[in-house]
Design a protein around this motif. Structure first.
Motif, PDB file in Angstrom:
ATOM      1  N   LEU A 209       0.877  -1.185   0.000  1.00 22.50           N
ATOM      2  CA  LEU A 209       0.000   0.000   0.000  1.00 22.50           C
ATOM      3  C   LEU A 209       0.909   1.229   0.000  1.00 22.50           C
ATOM      4  O   LEU A 209       1.604   1.479   0.982  1.00 22.50           O
ATOM      5  N   SER A 210       0.964   1.943  -1.140  1.00 22.01           N
ATOM      6  CA  SER A 210       1.892   3.090  -1.268  1.00 22.01           C
ATOM      7  C   SER A 210       1.165   4.417  -1.128  1.00 22.01           C
ATOM      8  O   SER A 210       0.150   4.647  -1.792  1.00 22.01           O
ATOM      9  N   LEU A 211       1.706   5.292  -0.279  1.00 21.15           N
ATOM     10  CA  LEU A 211       1.257   6.694  -0.202  1.00 21.15           C
ATOM     11  C   LEU A 211       2.422   7.536  -0.711  1.00 21.15           C
ATOM     12  O   LEU A 211       3.522   7.474  -0.167  1.00 21.15           O
ATOM     13  N   VAL A 212       2.167   8.315  -1.776  1.00 21.45           N
ATOM     14  CA  VAL A 212       3.270   8.961  -2.500  1.00 21.45           C
ATOM     15  C   VAL A 212       3.147  10.482  -2.479  1.00 21.45           C
ATOM     16  O   VAL A 212       2.095  11.034  -2.809  1.00 21.45           O
TER      17      VAL A 212
ATOM     18  N   ASN B  26       0.164  -6.923  -6.844  1.00 21.16           N
ATOM     19  CA  ASN B  26       0.012  -6.764  -5.383  1.00 21.16           C
ATOM     20  C   ASN B  26       0.195  -5.332  -4.910  1.00 21.16           C
ATOM     21  O   ASN B  26       0.741  -5.082  -3.833  1.00 21.16           O
ATOM     22  N   ILE B  27      -0.253  -4.352  -5.753  1.00 23.88           N
ATOM     23  CA  ILE B  27      -0.015  -2.963  -5.323  1.00 23.88           C
ATOM     24  C   ILE B  27      -1.306  -2.151  -5.264  1.00 23.88           C
ATOM     25  O   ILE B  27      -2.256  -2.395  -6.003  1.00 23.88           O
ATOM     26  N   GLU B  28      -1.347  -1.180  -4.353  1.00 23.47           N
ATOM     27  CA  GLU B  28      -2.431  -0.181  -4.241  1.00 23.47           C
ATOM     28  C   GLU B  28      -1.716   1.144  -3.966  1.00 23.47           C
ATOM     29  O   GLU B  28      -0.923   1.228  -3.021  1.00 23.47           O
ATOM     30  N   THR B  29      -1.922   2.137  -4.854  1.00 25.40           N
ATOM     31  CA  THR B  29      -1.067   3.334  -4.816  1.00 25.40           C
ATOM     32  C   THR B  29      -1.883   4.630  -4.794  1.00 25.40           C
ATOM     33  O   THR B  29      -2.831   4.758  -5.572  1.00 25.40           O
ATOM     34  N   TYR B  30      -1.507   5.582  -3.921  1.00 26.16           N
ATOM     35  CA  TYR B  30      -2.210   6.872  -3.838  1.00 26.16           C
ATOM     36  C   TYR B  30      -1.203   8.025  -3.809  1.00 26.16           C
ATOM     37  O   TYR B  30      -0.192   7.951  -3.104  1.00 26.16           O
ATOM     38  N   ILE B  31      -1.469   9.082  -4.599  1.00 30.72           N
ATOM     39  CA  ILE B  31      -0.665  10.312  -4.511  1.00 30.72           C
ATOM     40  C   ILE B  31      -1.323  11.212  -3.458  1.00 30.72           C
ATOM     41  O   ILE B  31      -2.510  11.496  -3.543  1.00 30.72           O
ATOM     42  N   ILE B  32      -0.552  11.618  -2.441  1.00 33.19           N
ATOM     43  CA  ILE B  32      -1.164  12.391  -1.347  1.00 33.19           C
ATOM     44  C   ILE B  32      -0.652  13.841  -1.297  1.00 33.19           C
ATOM     45  O   ILE B  32      -1.039  14.610  -0.429  1.00 33.19           O
ATOM     46  N   GLY B  33       0.215  14.235  -2.222  1.00 33.59           N
ATOM     47  CA  GLY B  33       0.691  15.634  -2.223  1.00 33.59           C
ATOM     48  C   GLY B  33       1.501  15.860  -3.487  1.00 33.59           C
ATOM     49  O   GLY B  33       2.134  14.932  -3.986  1.00 33.59           O
ATOM     50  N   SER B  34       1.426  17.124  -4.026  1.00 34.95           N
ATOM     51  CA  SER B  34       2.145  17.370  -5.288  1.00 34.95           C
ATOM     52  C   SER B  34       2.318  18.867  -5.513  1.00 34.95           C
ATOM     53  O   SER B  34       1.781  19.695  -4.767  1.00 34.95           O
TER      54      SER B  34
END
Ligand SMILES: Nc1ncnc2c1ncn2[C@@H]1O[C@H](COP(=O)(O)OP(=O)(O)O)[C@@H](O)[C@H]1O
Ligand SMILES: O=C(O)[C@@H](CO)OP(=O)(O)O
Ligand SMILES: [Mg+2]
Length: 412
Positions: A178-181, A237-245
């Motif tokens: 679970l990626s928070l990017v 096996n991935i779940e990815t979210y951009i949380i700031g940019s």
């Protein structure tokens, strides 16, 4: 005007601090399961600390890998490592080895919470067999000076690494990642941010070889052979979210500028040209507003986000924001009621302790009075020393976030 510029900058930095972004997303996702935390990049410490505040003991074990002087103390149950950036070093390898250890032999019931921020490429690295750290360091330094943009740089790095370009997600499989990017790449390209360790790589081996040829990089046969091995294009096996940019930064800057009663426009969030040309172009726009009240009437605020590039040819000291600011200052020398700030939101611009520069019509006069030529200093890529002489460096220290560069020009 300088105070107004600083007010806008402070609002932006507070808005894009990762703490708020990580906490909001974890609460929204309502993460209940236990996780193994891996946090990499310049904002890794703040992101991990925020996750710990939300998840507490649900973090079974964890590791932070961040840039020197970017960690802010212990976080219970989480190992903290600092390493080299923008060039990887021995501590990069040591920390990455540890991260791979704590995420080995996982099952499909495990979840890795992967917190990603810019700078991760240099900090989270395990070169492929046959490629030494010193070879990676040499190639990184060649790339940084070449004028290659971050997409080109990371196309190379993804094809030489055991953890980049989706290979970290393969390493933890069958556990979920679970990626928070926090995005510091134009267009928020997830396979480029920190070289996308847990994201399918859209770049190809051929593109990597094309970059080597385009910039005439000197590399060993081992590296050329390693580049030929393709990166993963699908990851189950991935779940990815951009949380700031940088978009968030520009929107916040516009909101604050409007509050200060400026007519405001965001020119772009994807600036990517040569820094000194950007400075000259912005000066031309500023003079047009000053003299003809167009493209927007005074009092005007012009905002840009992105990441200019610098083909470093001189032996001076500086960064792309400092170079842009100095180039702008040269074009507006002697003019009143026009000023510009250009800075890296991570608080470091180039290999310097400055975040960027705040300049106006008096900047060059100050440099000349001290017996120097702003043009010669710019020619030698010595923008740090030029702005230091004029006392126009912007020093923020590491901000704990990293969402590209922001430029604000004010014309009253
Ligand atoms: N003397 C210099 N003048 C201007 N820019 C420079 C100089 N030295 C290095 N740079 C630029 O600084 C960039 C790295 O700066 P840095 O802020 O660390 O980048 P990032 O924030 O993307 O990690 C390099 O890509 C290089 O183009
Ligand atoms: O780590 C990286 O690959 C880049 C982009 O995310 O960050 P920086 O340019 O700050 O090194
Ligand atoms: Mg960056």
């Amino acid at each position: 005007m300088r105070e107004k510029l600083k007010a806008i900058i402070n609002e932006v930095i507070n808005e894009v601090l990762p703490d708020k972004a990580v906490k909001n997303k974890l609460k929204e996702l309502n993460v209940q399961s236990e996780v193994i935390l891996v946090s990499i990049g310049k904002a890794a410490w703040r992101m991990a600390n925020a996750a710990k505040e939300v998840l507490g003991d649900r973090i079974k074990k964890g590791i932070v890998i961040t840039k020197y002087k970017h960690s802010e103390g212990p976080i219970e149950g989480i190992e903290i490592y600092e390493a080299g950036h923008p060039t990887p070093d021995e501590n990069t390898i040591k920390a990455t080895k540890r991260a791979l250890e704590i995420t080995s032999n996982l099952s499909e019931n495990d979840t890795v919470l992967f917190l990603v921020s810019g700078g991760g490429s240099a900090l989270f690295e395990m070169p492929k067999d046959g490629i030494s750290l010193s070879e990676m360091q040499d190639l990184t330094n060649q790339l940084l000076k070449s004028g290659a943009n971050i997409v080109e740089i990371n196309t190379i790095r993804k094809h030489l690494s055991k953890v980049k370009g989706g290979r970290f997600a393969q390493h933890v499989y069958p556990a979920k990642v679970l990626s928070l990017v926090l995005s510091d790449v134009l267009g928020d390209r997830l396979d480029t941010i920190a070289s996308g360790p847990a994201y399918p790589d859209s770049s190809t081996s051929q593109q990597a070889i094309d970059v080597i040829e385009k910039y005439k990089l000197k590399v060993s046969n081992d590296i050329l052979n390693a580049l030929k091995e393709e990166t993963p294009k699908e990851l189950p096996n991935i779940e990815t979210y951009i949380i700031g940019s940088v978009k968030v930064s520009c929107d916040k800057a516009m909101e604050k500028a409007r509050e200060l009663e400026f007519n405001t426009i965001i020119l772009t969030t994807q600036l990517n040209c040569e820094a000194k040309e950007a400075g000259r172009f912005l000066a031309a726009i500023g003079k047009e507003i000053l003299e003809n009240n167009r493209p927007i009437p005074k009092p005007a605020a012009v905002i840009l986000g992105g990441e200019a590039v610098v083909h470093v040819k001189g032996n001076g000291k500086g960064g792309r924001n400092q170079e842009l600011a100095l180039s702008f200052a040269i074009e507006i020398e002697g003019l009143e009621k026009i000023a510009l700030c250009s800075f890296g939101t991570d608080g470091t611009d180039g290999p310097t302790d400055a975040a960027g520069g705040i300049v106006d019509g008096q900047t060059c006069e100050k440099i000349r009075k001290a017996g120097y030529s702003p043009e010669k200093l710019l020619e030698n890529n010595d923008s740090y020393n030029a702005l230091k002489i004029a006392n126009d460096l912007l020093i923020t220290g590491p901000t704990g976030t990293n969402v590209n560069d922001l430029i604000v020009m004010l014309v009253e």
